[in-house]
Enzyme design. Structure first.
Site, PDB file in Angstrom:
ATOM      1  CB  SER A   8      -0.906   0.018   1.231  1.00 42.55           C
ATOM      2  OG  SER A   8      -1.459   1.312   1.352  1.00 42.55           O
ATOM      3  CG  HIS A  33      -4.049  -1.429  -1.682  1.00 43.44           C
ATOM      4  ND1 HIS A  33      -5.139  -2.235  -1.966  1.00 43.44           N
ATOM      5  CD2 HIS A  33      -4.470  -0.558  -0.738  1.00 43.44           C
ATOM      6  CE1 HIS A  33      -6.160  -1.862  -1.213  1.00 43.44           C
ATOM      7  NE2 HIS A  33      -5.786  -0.835  -0.459  1.00 43.44           N
ATOM      8  CG  ASP A  35      -5.169   2.654   0.688  1.00 45.52           C
ATOM      9  OD1 ASP A  35      -6.155   1.898   0.583  1.00 45.52           O
ATOM     10  OD2 ASP A  35      -4.065   2.287   1.131  1.00 45.52           O
ATOM     11  CG  MET A  37      -8.459   7.404   2.177  1.00 43.13           C
ATOM     12  SD  MET A  37      -7.756   7.392   3.821  1.00 43.13           S
ATOM     13  CE  MET A  37      -6.812   5.853   3.760  1.00 43.13           C
ATOM     14  CG  HIS A  66      -9.394   0.482  -0.807  1.00 42.83           C
ATOM     15  ND1 HIS A  66      -8.827   0.252   0.434  1.00 42.83           N
ATOM     16  CD2 HIS A  66     -10.738   0.460  -0.621  1.00 42.83           C
ATOM     17  CE1 HIS A  66      -9.794   0.105   1.324  1.00 42.83           C
ATOM     18  NE2 HIS A  66     -10.952   0.231   0.719  1.00 42.83           N
ATOM     19  CG  MET A  68     -11.411   3.545   1.610  1.00 40.39           C
ATOM     20  SD  MET A  68      -9.892   3.526   2.566  1.00 40.39           S
ATOM     21  CE  MET A  68      -8.700   3.591   1.235  1.00 40.39           C
ATOM     22  CG  MET A 137     -12.098  -2.670   4.469  1.00 39.93           C
ATOM     23  SD  MET A 137     -10.551  -2.331   3.622  1.00 39.93           S
ATOM     24  CE  MET A 137      -9.660  -1.389   4.866  1.00 39.93           C
ATOM     25  N   GLY A 142      -9.368   4.251   6.638  1.00 35.72           N
ATOM     26  CA  GLY A 142      -9.077   5.666   6.892  1.00 35.72           C
ATOM     27  C   GLY A 142      -7.623   5.956   7.192  1.00 35.72           C
ATOM     28  CG  PHE A 143      -6.320   7.055   9.848  1.00 28.28           C
ATOM     29  CD1 PHE A 143      -5.755   8.300   9.572  1.00 28.28           C
ATOM     30  CD2 PHE A 143      -7.655   7.002  10.239  1.00 28.28           C
ATOM     31  CE1 PHE A 143      -6.508   9.461   9.700  1.00 28.28           C
ATOM     32  CE2 PHE A 143      -8.411   8.161  10.367  1.00 28.28           C
ATOM     33  CZ  PHE A 143      -7.828   9.399  10.101  1.00 28.28           C
ATOM     34  N   GLY A 144      -3.445   4.196   7.868  1.00 30.79           N
ATOM     35  CA  GLY A 144      -2.509   3.084   7.949  1.00 30.79           C
ATOM     36  C   GLY A 144      -2.112   2.864   9.405  1.00 30.79           C
ATOM     37  N   GLY A 145      -1.477   1.733   9.661  1.00 30.77           N
ATOM     38  CA  GLY A 145      -0.880   1.488  10.973  1.00 30.77           C
ATOM     39  C   GLY A 145      -1.850   1.155  12.092  1.00 30.77           C
ATOM     40  CG  ASP A 173      -6.558  -2.644   2.904  1.00 25.17           C
ATOM     41  OD1 ASP A 173      -5.449  -2.452   3.422  1.00 25.17           O
ATOM     42  OD2 ASP A 173      -7.185  -1.779   2.248  1.00 25.17           O
ATOM     43  N   GLY A 174      -5.387  -4.143   6.050  1.00 29.66           N
ATOM     44  CA  GLY A 174      -5.344  -3.437   7.325  1.00 29.66           C
ATOM     45  C   GLY A 174      -4.726  -4.250   8.448  1.00 29.66           C
ATOM     46  N   GLY A 175      -3.669  -3.718   9.015  1.00 27.21           N
ATOM     47  CA  GLY A 175      -3.070  -4.368  10.178  1.00 27.21           C
ATOM     48  C   GLY A 175      -2.359  -5.669   9.874  1.00 27.21           C
ATOM     49  N   GLY A 195       0.939  -2.046   4.261  1.00 28.06           N
ATOM     50  CA  GLY A 195       1.421  -0.667   4.181  1.00 28.06           C
ATOM     51  C   GLY A 195       2.549  -0.435   5.157  1.00 28.06           C
ATOM     52  CB  SER A 196       2.517   0.847   8.650  1.00 27.33           C
ATOM     53  OG  SER A 196       1.607  -0.109   9.140  1.00 27.33           O
TER      54      SER A 196
END
Ligand code: DX5
Ligand code: ZN
Length: 215
Positions: A8, A33, A35, A37, A66, A68, A137, A142-145, A173-175, A195-196
């Site tokens: 991401s 990916h 993102d 927003m 993606h 959002m 999801m 809304g946010f990375g990390g 996607d996410g975490g 991502g992060s």
């Protein structure tokens, strides 16, 4: 099978975006990916079709966008023209899912849908015929990390089981990081978005090898 990771760019350094894209190309990833927003559907703003068209000029990787954003139907054509290969709308944002997916396909792009952690995964059943991609999801968008939400593993198992007779790629996607990635792939999903946990590493190559479990 080698784990398919879609980096991401949300966690990339936009001052040296080209280098950050080349760094993951060299590692052998096949997709990126992106993102998008809008500050309404999610409480954050990122980039739009102009930046994606610039990214398109410097890479041949498959670009998954993606969205959002609210009212995704109004913007599908712009993201298709910008060079997205897969366009992902949110279940919670679309006013007419079948029409939106058909619109994406009319531009010869892969049609995807994303579902939030608190949206019932069974609601996707009527749309399986129209879908090329499902993005589960594992955080609220809304946010990375953010921290991985464990209960989404159940949606992963359910959707893997119930899409066996369809040609649908399932992404998460996410975490996704070193502590969660094994459990995510154990559900049988196809792609993880990272991502992060990738771009935030001091040594991105080493982290990538750890994530795909080939270190
Ligand atoms: C979150 C985005 C994600 C984000 C993931 O709203 O959709 O794609 O970049 O970031 P990490 O991997 O840091 O959770
Ligand atoms: Zn995303």
């Amino acid at each position: 099978m080698t784990r398919n990771i879609s980096p991401s760019l949300l966690s990339a350094n936009f001052i040296k975006l080209k280098e950050d894209i080349e760094a993951v190309e060299k590692l052998g990833v096949n997709r990126l990916h992106l993102d998008v927003m809008d500050g309404h559907f999610v409480p954050n703003l990122t980039f739009g079709p102009f930046i994606i068209s610039q990214i398109r000029k410097i890479t041949d990787l498959h670009l998954e966008t993606h969205l959002m954003i609210e009212n995704p139907d109004k913007y599908i054509s712009e993201y298709a023209k910008a060079g997205s290969d897969t366009i992902i709308i949110h279940y919670e944002a679309s006013h007419n899912i079948t029409e939106d997916l058909q619109k994406i396909k009319s531009y010869k792009r892969n049609a995807g849908i994303a579902i939030n952690p608190d949206t019932d995964h069974r609601l996707l059943t009527p749309y399986l015929e129209d879908l090329d991609y499902i993005l589960i999801m594992s955080v609220f968008p809304g946010f990375g990390g953010q921290k991985f939400i464990e209960s989404t593993l159940e949606s992963m198992r359910y959707l893997v089981d119930n899409t066996k007779n369809h040609n649908i790629t399932i992404g998460v996607d996410g975490g996704v990081n070193l502590s969660t990635i094994d459990r995510v792939y154990q559900t049988g999903i196809d792609v993880t978005i990272v991502g992060s946990a990738l771009y935030g590493a001091t040594n991105v190559e080493q982290r990538y090898l750890e994530l795909i479990n080939e270190k």
